[in-house]
Write a protein that holds these residues in place. Structure first.
Motif: not given
Length: 199
Positions: A32-54
């Motif tokens: 499960a790559s971060m690219h897949r996870i970001i796509a699944a959340t529907g958020l931008s990469a920045g928004a996701l990393y704001n909550h979970f840095p890694s």
């Protein structure tokens, strides 16, 4: 700009963890790559990393959430026998029924334990939760063994320590067999667990 409430942040984190957990179930922690996870959340990469840095933080939070979903209802139960006269056997059955009702959490438990073999941070999370199961059993049934089984305090401590180990074995066996064994029979396993707990 209006401030974002803590409740909103917490809810967004839960949504991210839920989406990441679906990815982990489909692809495993490694796949499960971060690219897949970001796509699944529907958020931008920045928004996701704001909550979970890694990704590691997401993996650990997903594992904790799955473990808590199974264990927390058991921790909220009253001490000793339930109000309907049940004892250890029914408590164990309730734990297994929660696993059966939440197959996603059950599979995430298996994925977490598998990852824990080579990932120290996951091993710490899994070990802490298994320790909580053991401690909960010992707290719940130490006095029960004195009252209901008529054991003296020393024998009660010995009994409950063995019983806690048996419960961990039953829990781990259920997770592995229900996920991997073709033709797994939930009802038969429940009967086995009740019989073991009643010894």
């Amino acid at each position: 700009m209006p401030r974002v409430s803590q409740q909103y942040k917490d809810e967004r984190r839960r949504e991210i963890v839920a989406a990441a957990s679906r990815c982990f179930l489909e692809h495993g922690f490694e796949g499960a790559s971060m690219h897949r996870i970001i796509a699944a959340t529907g958020l931008s990469a920045g928004a996701l990393y704001n909550h979970f840095p890694s990704k590691q933080e997401l993996v650990l939070e997903s594992a904790r959430t799955a473990l808590d979903r199974v264990l927390d209802p058991a921790e909220g139960a009253d001490e000793g026998a339930d109000p309907h006269g049940g004892g250890p056997a029914e408590w164990v059955a309730g734990l297994l029924e929660r696993l059966a009702a939440d197959p996603a959490a059950t599979r995430l438990l298996l994925i977490t334990w598998g990852g824990a073999v080579s990932e120290p941070a996951l091993a710490a999370v899994a070990g802490e939760h298994l320790g909580r199961v053991r401690d909960r059993v010992e707290e719940r049934y130490g006095r029960w063994a004195v009252k209901e089984l008529g054991l003296d305090p020393e024998r009660a401590r010995e009994w409950v320590a063995m019983f806690a180990q048996a419960i961990l074995s039953v829990l781990q066996g259920y997770v592995v067999q229900s996920c991997l064994l073709p033709g797994f029979d939930h009802d038969a396993y429940l009967d086995y667990a009740r019989t073991l707990a009643a010894q």
